[in-house]
Write a protein that holds these residues in place. Structure first.
Motif, short mmCIF file in Angstrom:
data_model
loop_
_atom_site.label_atom_id
_atom_site.label_comp_id
_atom_site.label_asym_id
_atom_site.label_seq_id
_atom_site.Cartn_x
_atom_site.Cartn_y
_atom_site.Cartn_z
N GLY A 179 0.81 -1.21 0.00
CA GLY A 179 0.00 0.00 0.00
C GLY A 179 0.85 1.26 0.00
O GLY A 179 0.50 2.25 -0.64
N HIS A 180 1.97 1.21 0.72
CA HIS A 180 2.88 2.37 0.76
C HIS A 180 3.58 2.55 -0.59
O HIS A 180 3.73 3.69 -1.06
CB HIS A 180 3.91 2.17 1.86
N LEU A 181 4.01 1.44 -1.21
CA LEU A 181 4.71 1.53 -2.49
C LEU A 181 3.83 2.11 -3.59
O LEU A 181 4.28 2.89 -4.42
CB LEU A 181 5.22 0.16 -2.90
N ARG A 231 -6.93 -5.40 0.53
CA ARG A 231 -7.42 -4.15 1.14
C ARG A 231 -6.44 -3.01 0.85
O ARG A 231 -6.88 -1.89 0.53
CB ARG A 231 -7.60 -4.33 2.65
N SER A 232 -5.15 -3.26 0.94
CA SER A 232 -4.17 -2.21 0.69
C SER A 232 -4.18 -1.78 -0.77
O SER A 232 -4.07 -0.59 -1.09
CB SER A 232 -2.77 -2.70 1.09
N GLU A 250 -12.73 -11.07 9.74
CA GLU A 250 -12.25 -11.49 8.42
C GLU A 250 -13.40 -11.57 7.43
O GLU A 250 -13.27 -11.14 6.27
CB GLU A 250 -11.55 -12.85 8.52
N GLU A 251 -14.52 -12.15 7.87
CA GLU A 251 -15.67 -12.28 6.98
C GLU A 251 -16.23 -10.91 6.62
O GLU A 251 -16.67 -10.70 5.48
CB GLU A 251 -16.75 -13.14 7.65
N LEU A 273 -14.62 -6.27 0.59
CA LEU A 273 -13.76 -6.33 -0.58
C LEU A 273 -14.50 -6.86 -1.80
O LEU A 273 -14.18 -6.49 -2.93
CB LEU A 273 -12.53 -7.20 -0.29
N LEU A 274 -15.47 -7.73 -1.58
CA LEU A 274 -16.27 -8.23 -2.71
C LEU A 274 -16.95 -7.08 -3.44
O LEU A 274 -17.01 -7.06 -4.67
CB LEU A 274 -17.33 -9.22 -2.20
#
Length: 244
Positions: A131-133, A167-168, A230-231, A237-238
């Motif tokens: 995510g930082h990159l 997520r990132s 997590e779920e 994310l879906l």
């Protein structure tokens, strides 16, 4: 007190160069996209090729190729060169610690050729580092390759790490645009990745639970909350990745 106020000019210069390089890359690829649209390319693959080759420059008449020298024993020379190259590649894979998106892209293209190597590199870096990159932009074509590598090699034990990576990547600049430019194969890989993540269980294997001590068993009692988190992340994310 004085030491805390010292400015690290080398670090600032490195950050500035990385930002300038990323900005130049974005402008170059954006211009290539407009050229491809003006040329009315016949397929997405042709459009993709034009953008990925935007960094190449045509040779001019003044450009000359130096004389080629042939060694006396070419087999020995090639063998020695290949050994040095193999050592360099091995070191690059082991010590993959890019500080900029350009360094990551170079290592990804030049040294990480196979799917397993790319997958392990992504796990090694993890979501926060990636995510930082790519906080400004993942780069045209790279998002799809990252998703393919994750989809082809994801394992149940890596489920949480992979969710963190996804997520990132979703928080990077121009993510929605890069997502819309995925090829059909990359879209299918993305859909397959989420199907695998949905099918995976986050519970530990039964045979491992039998040997747990009391402290570890108490840790397992806290897992339901973690599993629910997590779920929840998976469902979020879906939607972000527009998976049906």
């Amino acid at each position: 007190m004085e030491r805390n106020n010292v400015i690290d000019f080398k670090a600032l210069e490195k950050e500035l160069q990385a930002a300038l390089a990323a900005d130049e890359k974005y402008k170059r690829e954006n211009a290539a996209k407009f050229r491809a649209v003006e040329q009315k390319v016949a397929s997405y693959e042709e459009f993709r090729g034009i953008v990925l080759a935007s960094h190449l420059k045509p040779l001019e008449r003044k450009d000359k190729i130096g004389k080629r020298t042939v060694p006396w024993n070419c087999h020995t020379t090639q063998r020695g060169a290949s050994q040095e190259e193999a050592t360099e590649i091995s070191q690059e894979k082991t010590l993959l610690q890019p500080e900029t998106s350009a360094e990551f892209y170079r290592a990804w293209r030049r040294h990480l050729r196979s799917g397993p190597e790319r997958y392990q590199a992504l796990l090694q870096l993890g979501g926060p580092k990636l995510g930082h990159l790519f906080q400004m932009d993942v780069g045209f074509g790279l998002l799809g390759e990252l998703l393919v590598a994750l989809a082809e090699h994801v394992r149940p034990t890596d489920r949480l790490v992979v969710l963190g990576i996804l997520r990132s990547l979703a928080s990077t600049g121009r993510f929605t645009l890069n997502l819309s430019l995925l090829s059909q194969v990359e879209r299918e890989a993305c859909r397959g990745l989420f199907q695998k993540l949905q099918a995976m269980s986050t519970l530990r294997p039964t045979e491992e639970e039998e040997g747990l001590g009391q402290e570890e068993e108490r840790g397992l009692e806290e897992q339901p909350g973690e599993i629910q988190e997590e779920e929840r992340l998976l469902q979020e994310l879906l939607g972000v990745y527009q998976v049906d």
